[in-house]
Design a protein around this motif. Structure first.
Motif, mmCIF file in Angstrom:
data_model
loop_
_atom_site.group_PDB
_atom_site.id
_atom_site.type_symbol
_atom_site.label_atom_id
_atom_site.label_comp_id
_atom_site.label_asym_id
_atom_site.label_seq_id
_atom_site.Cartn_x
_atom_site.Cartn_y
_atom_site.Cartn_z
ATOM 1 N N GLN A 42 -4.375 0.611 -27.597
ATOM 2 C CA GLN A 42 -5.462 -0.103 -29.202
ATOM 3 C C GLN A 42 -6.415 -1.430 -28.712
ATOM 4 O OE1 GLN A 42 -4.054 0.614 -32.149
ATOM 5 N NE2 GLN A 42 -5.119 -0.663 -32.979
ATOM 6 N N GLU A 43 -5.876 -1.512 -27.051
ATOM 7 C CA GLU A 43 -6.953 -2.521 -26.599
ATOM 8 C C GLU A 43 -8.162 -2.110 -26.644
ATOM 9 O OE1 GLU A 43 -8.718 -5.730 -25.875
ATOM 10 O OE2 GLU A 43 -6.215 -6.398 -26.332
ATOM 11 N N VAL A 44 -8.216 -1.485 -26.356
ATOM 12 C CA VAL A 44 -9.869 -0.530 -26.458
ATOM 13 C C VAL A 44 -10.268 0.115 -27.566
ATOM 14 C CG1 VAL A 44 -10.722 1.302 -25.410
ATOM 15 C CG2 VAL A 44 -9.147 0.396 -23.732
ATOM 16 N N VAL A 45 -9.570 0.141 -28.403
ATOM 17 C CA VAL A 45 -9.479 0.358 -30.097
ATOM 18 C C VAL A 45 -10.131 -1.087 -30.995
ATOM 19 C CG1 VAL A 45 -8.654 1.259 -32.179
ATOM 20 C CG2 VAL A 45 -8.102 2.827 -30.144
ATOM 21 N N ASN A 46 -9.929 -1.888 -30.525
ATOM 22 C CA ASN A 46 -10.081 -2.626 -30.574
ATOM 23 C C ASN A 46 -11.265 -3.392 -30.608
ATOM 24 O OD1 ASN A 46 -7.340 -2.958 -32.571
ATOM 25 N ND2 ASN A 46 -6.418 -4.052 -30.997
ATOM 26 N N GLN A 47 -11.525 -3.552 -28.933
ATOM 27 C CA GLN A 47 -12.607 -3.802 -28.761
ATOM 28 C C GLN A 47 -14.234 -3.333 -28.713
ATOM 29 O OE1 GLN A 47 -13.023 -3.284 -23.923
ATOM 30 N NE2 GLN A 47 -10.920 -5.037 -23.972
ATOM 31 N N ILE A 48 -13.307 -1.382 -29.248
ATOM 32 C CA ILE A 48 -14.542 -1.065 -29.943
ATOM 33 C C ILE A 48 -14.468 -1.883 -31.315
ATOM 34 C CG2 ILE A 48 -15.190 1.157 -30.731
ATOM 35 C CD1 ILE A 48 -14.029 2.461 -28.237
ATOM 36 N N CYS A 49 -14.282 -2.088 -32.120
ATOM 37 C CA CYS A 49 -14.009 -2.365 -33.771
ATOM 38 C C CYS A 49 -14.724 -3.316 -33.638
ATOM 39 C CB CYS A 49 -12.832 -2.772 -34.571
ATOM 40 S SG CYS A 49 -11.551 -0.282 -34.540
ATOM 41 N N ARG A 50 -14.406 -4.829 -33.003
ATOM 42 C CA ARG A 50 -14.810 -5.437 -32.611
ATOM 43 C C ARG A 50 -16.767 -5.523 -32.449
ATOM 44 N NH1 ARG A 50 -10.032 -7.415 -30.285
ATOM 45 N NH2 ARG A 50 -10.889 -7.574 -27.867
ATOM 46 N N VAL A 51 -16.938 -4.405 -31.794
ATOM 47 C CA VAL A 51 -18.298 -3.897 -31.249
ATOM 48 C C VAL A 51 -19.022 -3.893 -32.101
ATOM 49 C CG1 VAL A 51 -20.364 -3.238 -29.342
ATOM 50 C CG2 VAL A 51 -17.702 -4.408 -28.812
ATOM 51 N N THR A 52 -18.687 -3.008 -33.367
ATOM 52 C CA THR A 52 -19.191 -2.115 -34.165
ATOM 53 C C THR A 52 -19.162 -3.051 -35.234
ATOM 54 O OG1 THR A 52 -16.920 -1.532 -35.143
ATOM 55 C CG2 THR A 52 -18.677 0.022 -33.563
ATOM 56 N N ARG A 53 -18.660 -3.932 -35.528
ATOM 57 C CA ARG A 53 -18.584 -4.957 -36.850
ATOM 58 C C ARG A 53 -19.479 -6.416 -36.068
ATOM 59 N NH1 ARG A 53 -12.363 -4.500 -37.569
ATOM 60 N NH2 ARG A 53 -11.915 -2.454 -38.644
ATOM 61 N N GLY A 54 -19.237 -5.746 -35.239
ATOM 62 C CA GLY A 54 -20.749 -7.094 -34.870
ATOM 63 C C GLY A 54 -19.869 -8.711 -34.528
ATOM 64 N N ALA A 55 -18.442 -8.695 -34.495
ATOM 65 C CA ALA A 55 -17.979 -10.027 -34.238
ATOM 66 C C ALA A 55 -17.790 -9.670 -32.055
ATOM 67 C CB ALA A 55 -16.412 -10.054 -34.536
ATOM 68 N N LYS A 56 -17.708 -11.225 -31.904
ATOM 69 C CA LYS A 56 -17.784 -11.769 -30.266
ATOM 70 C C LYS A 56 -16.425 -11.598 -30.263
ATOM 71 C CE LYS A 56 -22.181 -13.931 -30.915
ATOM 72 N NZ LYS A 56 -22.936 -14.515 -30.719
#
Length: 56
Positions: A42-56
């Motif tokens: 889930q942490e990897v999923v969250n990291q990918i989602c943050r990157v694709t949404r442009g969040a830091k």
């Protein structure tokens, strides 16, 4: 994070995002039964989602 589709963890995370492993408790149960650590995935999923949404 650099997404590497040759990395099996990244591939699995993409499958989770696409819903192949279900959602919520269903995803949790399927990943655990398959021998994966849900929290780490889930942490990897969250990291990918943050990157694709442009969040830091």
């Amino acid at each position: 994070m650099i997404l590497d589709l040759d990395n099996p963890i990244h591939k699995l995370a993409i499958e989770c995002i696409r819903g192949y492993w279900g959602n919520g408790i269903d995803r949790y149960n399927r990943l655990r039964r398959a021998g994966y650590n849900y929290e780490e995935m889930q942490e990897v999923v969250n990291q990918i989602c943050r990157v694709t949404r442009g969040a830091k």
